[in-house]
Motif scaffolding. Sequence first.
Motif, PDB file in Angstrom:
ATOM      1  N   PRO A  13      52.957   7.192  47.312  1.00 53.59           N
ATOM      2  CA  PRO A  13      54.028   8.005  47.897  1.00 53.59           C
ATOM      3  C   PRO A  13      54.779   8.798  46.821  1.00 53.59           C
ATOM      4  N   VAL A  14      55.292   9.963  47.218  1.00 54.99           N
ATOM      5  CA  VAL A  14      55.973  10.845  46.273  1.00 54.99           C
ATOM      6  C   VAL A  14      57.141  10.135  45.598  1.00 54.99           C
ATOM      7  N   ARG A  15      57.893   9.313  46.320  1.00 54.11           N
ATOM      8  CA  ARG A  15      59.033   8.602  45.721  1.00 54.11           C
ATOM      9  C   ARG A  15      58.575   7.719  44.558  1.00 54.11           C
ATOM     10  N   GLU A  16      57.467   7.002  44.746  1.00 56.62           N
ATOM     11  CA  GLU A  16      56.953   6.143  43.672  1.00 56.62           C
ATOM     12  C   GLU A  16      56.492   6.967  42.479  1.00 56.62           C
ATOM     13  N   ARG A  17      55.884   8.114  42.737  1.00 53.81           N
ATOM     14  CA  ARG A  17      55.440   8.964  41.634  1.00 53.81           C
ATOM     15  C   ARG A  17      56.629   9.520  40.865  1.00 53.81           C
ATOM     16  N   VAL A  18      57.702   9.885  41.571  1.00 57.69           N
ATOM     17  CA  VAL A  18      58.912  10.386  40.912  1.00 57.69           C
ATOM     18  C   VAL A  18      59.558   9.272  40.095  1.00 57.69           C
ATOM     19  N   LEU A  19      59.645   8.072  40.664  1.00 54.78           N
ATOM     20  CA  LEU A  19      60.215   6.943  39.911  1.00 54.78           C
ATOM     21  C   LEU A  19      59.413   6.680  38.639  1.00 54.78           C
ATOM     22  N   GLY A  20      58.097   6.765  38.717  1.00 54.98           N
ATOM     23  CA  GLY A  20      57.251   6.591  37.533  1.00 54.98           C
ATOM     24  C   GLY A  20      57.527   7.656  36.484  1.00 54.98           C
ATOM     25  N   ALA A  21      57.724   8.898  36.946  1.00 55.87           N
ATOM     26  CA  ALA A  21      58.033   9.987  36.016  1.00 55.87           C
ATOM     27  C   ALA A  21      59.368   9.750  35.327  1.00 55.87           C
ATOM     28  N   LEU A  22      60.369   9.277  36.082  1.00 50.09           N
ATOM     29  CA  LEU A  22      61.687   8.999  35.490  1.00 50.09           C
ATOM     30  C   LEU A  22      61.601   7.845  34.499  1.00 50.09           C
ATOM     31  N   ASP A  23      60.796   6.831  34.823  1.00 50.67           N
ATOM     32  CA  ASP A  23      60.596   5.722  33.884  1.00 50.67           C
ATOM     33  C   ASP A  23      59.968   6.219  32.587  1.00 50.67           C
ATOM     34  N   GLU A  24      59.122   7.224  32.698  1.00 54.34           N
ATOM     35  CA  GLU A  24      58.453   7.796  31.523  1.00 54.34           C
ATOM     36  C   GLU A  24      59.453   8.469  30.578  1.00 54.34           C
ATOM     37  N   VAL A  25      60.461   9.152  31.138  1.00 51.55           N
ATOM     38  CA  VAL A  25      61.416   9.883  30.295  1.00 51.55           C
ATOM     39  C   VAL A  25      62.696   9.097  30.007  1.00 51.55           C
ATOM     40  N   ARG A  26      62.881   7.975  30.673  1.00 59.11           N
ATOM     41  CA  ARG A  26      64.115   7.201  30.490  1.00 59.11           C
ATOM     42  C   ARG A  26      64.375   6.824  29.030  1.00 59.11           C
ATOM     43  N   PRO A  27      63.369   6.368  28.252  1.00 50.60           N
ATOM     44  CA  PRO A  27      63.650   6.039  26.846  1.00 50.60           C
ATOM     45  C   PRO A  27      64.193   7.238  26.055  1.00 50.60           C
ATOM     46  N   TYR A  28      63.691   8.428  26.339  1.00 46.66           N
ATOM     47  CA  TYR A  28      64.184   9.647  25.682  1.00 46.66           C
ATOM     48  C   TYR A  28      65.648   9.872  26.039  1.00 46.66           C
ATOM     49  N   LEU A  29      65.987   9.735  27.321  1.00 43.71           N
ATOM     50  CA  LEU A  29      67.366   9.948  27.764  1.00 43.71           C
ATOM     51  C   LEU A  29      68.305   8.904  27.168  1.00 43.71           C
ATOM     52  N   VAL A  30      67.869   7.634  27.163  1.00 50.39           N
ATOM     53  CA  VAL A  30      68.680   6.550  26.597  1.00 50.39           C
ATOM     54  C   VAL A  30      68.923   6.799  25.114  1.00 50.39           C
ATOM     55  N   ALA A  31      67.922   7.280  24.405  1.00 49.83           N
ATOM     56  CA  ALA A  31      68.060   7.568  22.978  1.00 49.83           C
ATOM     57  C   ALA A  31      69.111   8.648  22.722  1.00 49.83           C
ATOM     58  N   HIS A  32      69.393   9.463  23.742  1.00 47.54           N
ATOM     59  CA  HIS A  32      70.402  10.513  23.623  1.00 47.54           C
ATOM     60  C   HIS A  32      71.694  10.136  24.347  1.00 47.54           C
ATOM     61  N   GLY A  33      71.859   8.829  24.636  1.00 49.87           N
ATOM     62  CA  GLY A  33      73.103   8.349  25.222  1.00 49.87           C
ATOM     63  C   GLY A  33      73.251   8.609  26.705  1.00 49.87           C
ATOM     64  N   GLY A  34      72.159   8.878  27.381  1.00 58.66           N
ATOM     65  CA  GLY A  34      72.267   9.193  28.798  1.00 58.66           C
ATOM     66  C   GLY A  34      71.262   8.448  29.641  1.00 58.66           C
ATOM     67  N   GLY A  35      71.177   8.870  30.862  1.00 56.66           N
ATOM     68  CA  GLY A  35      70.246   8.284  31.797  1.00 56.66           C
ATOM     69  C   GLY A  35      70.167   9.132  33.043  1.00 56.66           C
ATOM     70  N   VAL A  36      69.338   8.689  33.963  1.00 59.24           N
ATOM     71  CA  VAL A  36      69.167   9.419  35.206  1.00 59.24           C
ATOM     72  C   VAL A  36      68.905   8.416  36.316  1.00 59.24           C
ATOM     73  N   GLU A  37      69.490   8.673  37.482  1.00 59.43           N
ATOM     74  CA  GLU A  37      69.297   7.811  38.643  1.00 59.43           C
ATOM     75  C   GLU A  37      68.721   8.659  39.770  1.00 59.43           C
ATOM     76  N   LEU A  38      67.696   8.151  40.426  1.00 59.27           N
ATOM     77  CA  LEU A  38      67.120   8.822  41.582  1.00 59.27           C
ATOM     78  C   LEU A  38      67.994   8.534  42.796  1.00 59.27           C
ATOM     79  N   LEU A  39      68.506   9.582  43.423  1.00 57.19           N
ATOM     80  CA  LEU A  39      69.337   9.426  44.609  1.00 57.19           C
ATOM     81  C   LEU A  39      68.527   9.536  45.896  1.00 57.19           C
ATOM     82  N   ASP A  40      67.593  10.491  45.927  1.00 59.70           N
ATOM     83  CA  ASP A  40      66.868  10.731  47.166  1.00 59.70           C
ATOM     84  C   ASP A  40      65.632  11.578  46.894  1.00 59.70           C
TER      85      ASP A  40
END
Length: 160
Positions: free
Chosen positions: A67-94
């Motif tokens: 499902p598209v939601r699972e693919r998007v969550l996987g993509a966010l998991d892929e970039v999360r370490p980069y965002l955390v390294a820059h003091g940020g993050g991202v949350e999927l709302l919908d």
Amino acid sequence: MLEEVEALLDQVETFPPREREVATELVQALLDMYGEGLSRIVAADSVPVEDELVAHLLLLHGLHPVPVRERVLGALDEVRPYLVAHGGGVELLDVSDGVVRLRLEGACNGCPSSALTLTTAVEDAIARAAPDVERVEAEGATAPSGLLQIEIACPVPQAG
């Protein structure tokens, strides 16, 4: 390969009406035939959806098993370490109707560089994992970019 197909389809659009109609019918007949074959393959065995070409073909025929939601969550998991390294993050709302809604967190929220961060990291990851997504919105609203639409929320100090 995909770019070549897109270029050829663009050329077909320049054909005179009758030739364009015949070419379009041919392409549709081929798509129907390959779609039926792919659906039989999907039903019979596991499919390597990590393969970008296979994933695109499955999406084209509405057969992608993830499902598209699972693919998007996987993509966010892929970039999360980069965002955390820059003091940020991202949350999927919908995820609905081809639109992904996100919330920027931490240092990314309202930061002027969030547009660049999102465009280069998040948008690219989502586009690779879920090319069927039409638009990505960060909580806030709109600024031009490919799929991504964001608004930089922090005020810029005025010289004066």
